[in-house]
Design an enzyme around this catalytic site. Structure first.
Site, PDB file in Angstrom:
ATOM      1  N   ASP A  21       7.706 -25.378 -12.422  1.00 37.62           N
ATOM      2  CA  ASP A  21       6.778 -25.594 -13.532  1.00 37.62           C
ATOM      3  C   ASP A  21       7.050 -26.900 -14.284  1.00 37.62           C
ATOM      4  O   ASP A  21       8.073 -27.558 -14.064  1.00 37.62           O
ATOM      5  CB  ASP A  21       6.829 -24.404 -14.506  1.00 37.62           C
ATOM      6  CG  ASP A  21       8.256 -23.969 -14.844  1.00 37.62           C
ATOM      7  OD1 ASP A  21       9.200 -24.741 -14.572  1.00 37.62           O
ATOM      8  OD2 ASP A  21       8.432 -22.872 -15.378  1.00 37.62           O
TER       9      ASP A  21
ATOM     10  N   ASN B  70      10.706 -12.352 -22.263  1.00 40.68           N
ATOM     11  CA  ASN B  70       9.579 -11.419 -22.127  1.00 40.68           C
ATOM     12  C   ASN B  70       9.307 -11.083 -20.654  1.00 40.68           C
ATOM     13  O   ASN B  70       8.272 -10.526 -20.328  1.00 40.68           O
ATOM     14  CB  ASN B  70       8.323 -12.007 -22.794  1.00 40.68           C
ATOM     15  CG  ASN B  70       7.921 -13.342 -22.179  1.00 40.68           C
ATOM     16  OD1 ASN B  70       8.501 -13.779 -21.176  1.00 40.68           O
ATOM     17  ND2 ASN B  70       6.930 -13.987 -22.758  1.00 40.68           N
TER      18      ASN B  70
ATOM     19  N   GLU C 160       3.342 -15.924 -17.733  1.00 42.79           N
ATOM     20  CA  GLU C 160       3.557 -15.115 -18.924  1.00 42.79           C
ATOM     21  C   GLU C 160       2.974 -13.710 -18.750  1.00 42.79           C
ATOM     22  O   GLU C 160       2.102 -13.494 -17.900  1.00 42.79           O
ATOM     23  CB  GLU C 160       2.871 -15.805 -20.118  1.00 42.79           C
ATOM     24  CG  GLU C 160       3.479 -17.164 -20.477  1.00 42.79           C
ATOM     25  CD  GLU C 160       4.765 -17.047 -21.291  1.00 42.79           C
ATOM     26  OE1 GLU C 160       5.574 -16.135 -21.024  1.00 42.79           O
ATOM     27  OE2 GLU C 160       4.972 -17.883 -22.195  1.00 42.79           O
TER      28      GLU C 160
ATOM     29  N   HIS D 249       9.020 -13.324 -18.164  1.00 41.27           N
ATOM     30  CA  HIS D 249       8.252 -14.315 -17.395  1.00 41.27           C
ATOM     31  C   HIS D 249       9.116 -14.966 -16.312  1.00 41.27           C
ATOM     32  O   HIS D 249      10.346 -15.039 -16.417  1.00 41.27           O
ATOM     33  CB  HIS D 249       7.570 -15.356 -18.302  1.00 41.27           C
ATOM     34  CG  HIS D 249       8.447 -16.405 -18.894  1.00 41.27           C
ATOM     35  ND1 HIS D 249       8.417 -16.721 -20.233  1.00 41.27           N
ATOM     36  CD2 HIS D 249       9.359 -17.247 -18.361  1.00 41.27           C
ATOM     37  CE1 HIS D 249       9.266 -17.699 -20.479  1.00 41.27           C
ATOM     38  NE2 HIS D 249       9.865 -18.031 -19.347  1.00 41.27           N
TER      39      HIS D 249
HETATM   40  C1  GLP Z   1      11.558 -21.406 -19.183  1.00 39.10           C
HETATM   41  C2  GLP Z   1      11.311 -21.704 -17.709  1.00 39.10           C
HETATM   42  C3  GLP Z   1      11.743 -20.543 -16.840  1.00 39.10           C
HETATM   43  C4  GLP Z   1      13.122 -20.072 -17.262  1.00 39.10           C
HETATM   44  C5  GLP Z   1      13.057 -19.574 -18.671  1.00 39.10           C
HETATM   45  C6  GLP Z   1      14.381 -19.017 -19.187  1.00 39.10           C
HETATM   46  O1  GLP Z   1      10.504 -20.787 -19.790  1.00 39.10           O
HETATM   47  N1  GLP Z   1       9.949 -22.002 -17.431  1.00 39.10           N
HETATM   48  O2  GLP Z   1      11.723 -20.953 -15.479  1.00 39.10           O
HETATM   49  O3  GLP Z   1      13.562 -19.048 -16.400  1.00 39.10           O
HETATM   50  O4  GLP Z   1      12.694 -20.662 -19.502  1.00 39.10           O
HETATM   51  O5  GLP Z   1      15.164 -20.044 -19.685  1.00 39.10           O
HETATM   52  P1  GLP Z   1      16.691 -19.948 -20.023  1.00 39.10           P
HETATM   53  O6  GLP Z   1      17.386 -19.950 -18.717  1.00 39.10           O
HETATM   54  O7  GLP Z   1      16.987 -21.163 -20.833  1.00 39.10           O
HETATM   55  O8  GLP Z   1      16.893 -18.695 -20.774  1.00 39.10           O
END
Ligand code: GLP
Length: 250
Positions: free
Chosen positions: A67, A136, A143, A138
């Site tokens: 992404d 959440n 989402e 995702h």
């Molecule tokens: C972002 C990314 C996800 C990732 C998520 C969790 O939203 N798009 O790919 O898994 O954050 O992030 P973190 O690893 O910092 O908790």
């Protein structure tokens, strides 16, 4: 699904790096699906250290990231292209021309999504998709909603995600509210999936994703239907699973 429990973030990172290394060693020209966020940073650090020792070679590896924020330039410190360069690509011998991240600056976002879908269909798809998970539930930026998004699309970030990721920006207002994300269908078409989960603030998402029903309200729950998922989760992330099931799950 295979579950590896790790004591803490460091152990999770090392185990994750072991699994990715095995993929790269067994298939040097593999396509890795890569993720951003704080979770995989330690794993990337470990991969870099094994590369520096001469144990890993990324020269034939291709990568396709999940992404990117809409409206951030590749050299913006908060863009996911910058993150990947900074946390992995600049430190190993991967050919940057073989690394792909959606272009969040594309004038025509739909055309960019179509281009990305084309890329995903080329060369036999993704061999191993690395995933983190949002609070959440995702994955990528898919989402929670009423239906699973299938292919690459532009989505509006939910308040939960804006709040979680605002720490990287000067303020919530300064952060993009939209992102381009690989869809659920593309993620599910990966030959294998490696999900890394660390920390207490992910315990509910982890429990709901794998010990609850498959529902678009918890996007990661779809992974229950994939036949080659490996989860590496640390004890803090497993806390709710342990509590609800009444025993430490291994
Ligand atoms: C972002 C990314 C996800 C990732 C998520 C969790 O939203 N798009 O790919 O898994 O954050 O992030 P973190 O690893 O910092 O908790």
């Amino acid at each position: 699904m295979k579950l590896y429990r790790a004591e803490n973030y460091e152990h999770m990172s090392r185990k994750g790096a072991n699994i990715v290394s095995a993929q790269v060693i067994m298939k040097p020209d593999c396509t890795l699906g890569l993720a951003t966020g704080s979770t995989p940073v330690g794993m990337y650090r470990q991969l870099i250290s094994w590369y520096e020792k001469g144990d890993l070679d990324f020269s034939e590896v291709r990568s396709i990231n999940l992404d990117e924020y809409v409206g951030l330039k590749p050299d913006d410190k908060n863009s996911y292209r910058y993150f990947m360069n900074d946390n992995l690509f600049d430190h190993v011998n991967i050919d940057k021309a073989n690394t792909h991240v959606p272009n969040g600056m594309a004038g025509d976002i739909q055309a960019e999504c179509d281009r990305y879908n084309g890329l995903l269909r080329q060369n036999g798809g993704i061999d191993m998709q690395v995933l983190g998970i949002g609070r959440n539930g995702h994955i990528g930026f898919n989402e929670p909603g009423d239906a699973f998004e299938k292919e690459t699309c532009c989505i509006a970030l939910t308040q939960s995600t804006l709040d979680a990721n605002a720490r990287y920006f000067d303020s919530v207002d300064a952060m993009p509210h939209k992102a381009i994300t690989m869809g659920i269908k593309s993620i599910m078409q990966s030959k294998s999936i490696l999900l890394l989960v660390s920390g207490e603030n992910k315990a509910e998402a982890l429990y709901n994703s794998f010990w609850g029903p498959v529902t678009p309200k918890v996007p990661a729950s779809i992974l229950q239907l994939h036949n080659n998922v490996t989860i590496v989760a640390d004890d803090a992330a497993m806390a709710l699973v342990d509590k609800k099931t009444g025993q430490p799950v291994r």
